[in-house]
Every structure is written in structure tokens, then in C-alpha cells.
Design an enzyme around this catalytic site. Sequence first.
Site, PDB file in Angstrom:
ATOM      1  N   GLY A  34     -19.834   3.912  -6.375  1.00 27.67           N
ATOM      2  CA  GLY A  34     -19.055   4.093  -7.594  1.00 27.67           C
ATOM      3  C   GLY A  34     -18.835   2.755  -8.285  1.00 27.67           C
ATOM      4  O   GLY A  34     -19.067   2.615  -9.490  1.00 27.67           O
ATOM      5  N   HIS A  35     -18.393   1.751  -7.512  1.00 25.84           N
ATOM      6  CA  HIS A  35     -18.184   0.412  -8.095  1.00 25.84           C
ATOM      7  C   HIS A  35     -19.507  -0.151  -8.635  1.00 25.84           C
ATOM      8  O   HIS A  35     -19.544  -0.787  -9.687  1.00 25.84           O
ATOM      9  CB  HIS A  35     -17.662  -0.571  -7.040  1.00 25.84           C
ATOM     10  N   GLN A  59       0.743  -2.435  -6.823  1.00 29.89           N
ATOM     11  CA  GLN A  59       0.484  -1.015  -7.064  1.00 29.89           C
ATOM     12  C   GLN A  59       0.626  -0.163  -5.805  1.00 29.89           C
ATOM     13  O   GLN A  59       0.351   1.028  -5.832  1.00 29.89           O
ATOM     14  CB  GLN A  59      -0.873  -0.815  -7.731  1.00 29.89           C
ATOM     15  N   GLY A 152     -13.652   3.556 -13.333  1.00 31.52           N
ATOM     16  CA  GLY A 152     -14.174   4.842 -12.857  1.00 31.52           C
ATOM     17  C   GLY A 152     -13.227   5.967 -13.267  1.00 31.52           C
ATOM     18  O   GLY A 152     -12.004   5.814 -13.208  1.00 31.52           O
ATOM     19  N   LYS A 154     -12.697   8.623 -11.702  1.00 28.43           N
ATOM     20  CA  LYS A 154     -12.052   9.307 -10.573  1.00 28.43           C
ATOM     21  C   LYS A 154     -10.539   9.106 -10.655  1.00 28.43           C
ATOM     22  O   LYS A 154      -9.772  10.020 -10.423  1.00 28.43           O
ATOM     23  CB  LYS A 154     -12.575   8.808  -9.226  1.00 28.43           C
ATOM     24  N   ASP A 155     -10.144   7.891 -11.030  1.00 30.34           N
ATOM     25  CA  ASP A 155      -8.723   7.617 -11.261  1.00 30.34           C
ATOM     26  C   ASP A 155      -8.447   7.888 -12.734  1.00 30.34           C
ATOM     27  O   ASP A 155      -8.240   6.951 -13.529  1.00 30.34           O
ATOM     28  CB  ASP A 155      -8.400   6.170 -10.873  1.00 30.34           C
ATOM     29  N   LEU A 189     -16.673   9.550  -4.190  1.00 36.01           N
ATOM     30  CA  LEU A 189     -16.635   8.298  -3.416  1.00 36.01           C
ATOM     31  C   LEU A 189     -15.302   7.591  -3.639  1.00 36.01           C
ATOM     32  O   LEU A 189     -14.768   7.566  -4.748  1.00 36.01           O
ATOM     33  CB  LEU A 189     -17.771   7.372  -3.833  1.00 36.01           C
ATOM     34  N   SER A 191     -12.870   4.171  -1.672  1.00 38.07           N
ATOM     35  CA  SER A 191     -12.751   3.210  -0.565  1.00 38.07           C
ATOM     36  C   SER A 191     -11.936   3.809   0.568  1.00 38.07           C
ATOM     37  O   SER A 191     -12.081   3.425   1.731  1.00 38.07           O
ATOM     38  CB  SER A 191     -12.081   1.931  -1.051  1.00 38.07           C
ATOM     39  N   ARG A 192     -11.047   4.741   0.246  1.00 40.33           N
ATOM     40  CA  ARG A 192     -10.171   5.306   1.279  1.00 40.33           C
ATOM     41  C   ARG A 192     -10.877   6.390   2.111  1.00 40.33           C
ATOM     42  O   ARG A 192     -10.334   6.820   3.122  1.00 40.33           O
ATOM     43  CB  ARG A 192      -8.893   5.863   0.651  1.00 40.33           C
TER      44      ARG A 192
HETATM   45  O1  PAF Z   1      -8.925   1.179  -9.523  1.00 39.63           O
HETATM   46  C1  PAF Z   1      -8.675   0.153  -8.840  1.00 39.63           C
HETATM   47  O2  PAF Z   1      -9.434  -0.251  -7.953  1.00 39.63           O
HETATM   48  C2  PAF Z   1      -7.380  -0.614  -9.126  1.00 39.63           C
HETATM   49  O3  PAF Z   1      -6.351   0.246  -9.456  1.00 39.63           O
HETATM   50  C3  PAF Z   1      -7.565  -1.716 -10.174  1.00 39.63           C
HETATM   51  C4  PAF Z   1      -7.928  -1.142 -11.536  1.00 39.63           C
HETATM   52  C5  PAF Z   1      -8.636  -2.695  -9.740  1.00 39.63           C
HETATM   53  C6  PAF Z   1      -6.254  -2.495 -10.352  1.00 39.63           C
HETATM   54  O4  PAF Z   1      -5.872  -3.112  -9.170  1.00 39.63           O
END
Ligand code: PAF
Length: 284
Positions: A34-35, A59, A152, A154-155, A189, A191-192
Site C-alpha cells: 500500500g505504501h 495520534q 491511502g 484505507k484511512d 493491507l 501494518s497492523r
Molecule cells: O496514515 C498514517 O500512516 C499516519 O496516520 C500518518 C498520516 C503518517 C500520520 O502520522
Amino acid sequence: MVKLIKSTQELISARAQEKGSTGFVPTMGNLHAGHISLLERALADCDVVYFSIFVNPKQFGPTEDFKEYPRTLERDLELIKSCLNKYSGKSVIVFAPENPEEVFPSSDDQTIVVTNFNNIIEGKLRPNHFDGVATVVFKLFQIVKPHKAYFGLKDYQQYLVIRQMVKELAMPIEIIGMPIIRESNGLALSSRNQYLSENQKEEALILSRTLTKIAQTIAGKKANLLKAKKEIESILSDTRWNYLEIRDAYSLSEDLTNSSRITLVAVFQLGSTRLLDNMQQEIE
Ligand code: PAF
């Protein structure tokens, strides 16, 4: 060329020398496809891409996984290098501060307070989360001063929060939302995902399969929304769902009377791992 910079001051100086178009991909590392899709798009669009890897303490809630969040810088750099090999003449500057003080030097630092899109859905369950995201993204934007930034979808709520912030604060940055990348079995996808056991990975498929099924029930028609909401009501008897809702895709409002596009938003929880997903469609 991939250049690694760990200091904010060094990054600001490097950026001041840059003349061409600049893209920015903010991440918390532990990279996956995804990244890399964000990086590929940024490399295709821009002369130079800044790529941040920073696990942002602001966060995470007090009981969340800030300490455990996987930090995999060496592996991340290898992935970035092999992606860059496909784009000759381009370069990536990786900004990977080693500690939070590099980005937030004072304990008294200013915070962005998110109004729109906060306190609902994900924001309601994670107080201060979007303030923390907006604050770090604002700060990184100030440091990097990109022309375009890539997030992305996804968020999805995060993407809307950032877009709103840039608009409200008149930041001259184009925000580009990139499609969710999924495993072939449908799992989005994240990271968690690596926190999941083999059994949980199987269970996790309920999430995308349920969203697909509800999207099929809606089938682009407002007339089917009631049926879809009834379906959701019975699904929610399973307590592994933190939420599963149909919202307007632009405003995130629950009122869908005038909607032309909806989004399904959901979090399915397995153990302590919250899996986030969404699916959108036009409706008439
Ligand atoms: O989506 C993320 O990985 C994080 O929320 C971000 C945008 C890098 C901010 O820390």
C-alpha cells in the site's frame, strides 16, 4: 538516489535547494505494498519525493500500541530503493527522525484541533487521534513544503480530515487519495495485520467479505439502503464489530437523503487488533 535524513534542520536545508516538483508520502514505516503504491504514484508525478517514516506519539491513545508499533527502518529503506530502481533520474529523500523530540521539540507545542469530521465514527472511539494526525501532518507539511501529498484511502476519515485542514488553512498542497491495496483474498493491507495470528488472518476476511456483501445489497440504489441497514443491524450482534455504518462519502453524514455517493465504514476487532476498512459506491 535514496538519501536518509534524520534531522529536521537538515531536511529543511535540503528542501531549500530543491527546484523541481516535490511529492510527499508521510508514513509510520513498516512498509507494505500500500505504501509502495503511494511512492510509485509520487515518483511518476514529481521530480523529487520526500518520504517520512515517523511513529507519531500524538495520534496514539494511552492504551494503544505506540511502544509495540513495528519499527523496521532497514527493511523499509530496501523496499524504497528497489521501488526507485524503476524510476531513473528520480530521487527519494527519506525523513526518519529517531525520536519524537526531533519533530516535537517542546512539550508545550501547538496542536491542530480538528473540528469537521472529528468526534464521529473513528474519532468518537479514539479521542484526540485526529488532532494528533492533523498536528503531525501539518508540521511535516511545514518542514517538507510539498506540492503534492499522497494518502491511502484505507484511512478514509483521515484523508477527509487532512483535505479539510489543507483547505481551511489555505495550504498550497494537492492531496491525492490512493486506492486501498488488498491481498488476493480481500484483506486490506495494513501494518497492523502482522499482529494477527494465522487463525485471526482467516477470521479477518469477514471484514472485506461483509463490506462486499452489503455493497452488493445496495447495488447503487437508494431504494436498497433500508434493506442494507437491516442487514447491518443483524451483523452488529457480533461484538467483534466496533462499528459498521453507511455514511455519505463526502460529508460522512448519516443522513443519506441527498447522497450521490456512499461509503461503508467499518472496524472489525480481533483480540486487541482493530482492522479498519471501507468501500464506496455511487447511488441514485
Ligand atoms: O496514515 C498514517 O500512516 C499516519 O496516520 C500518518 C498520516 C503518517 C500520520 O502520522
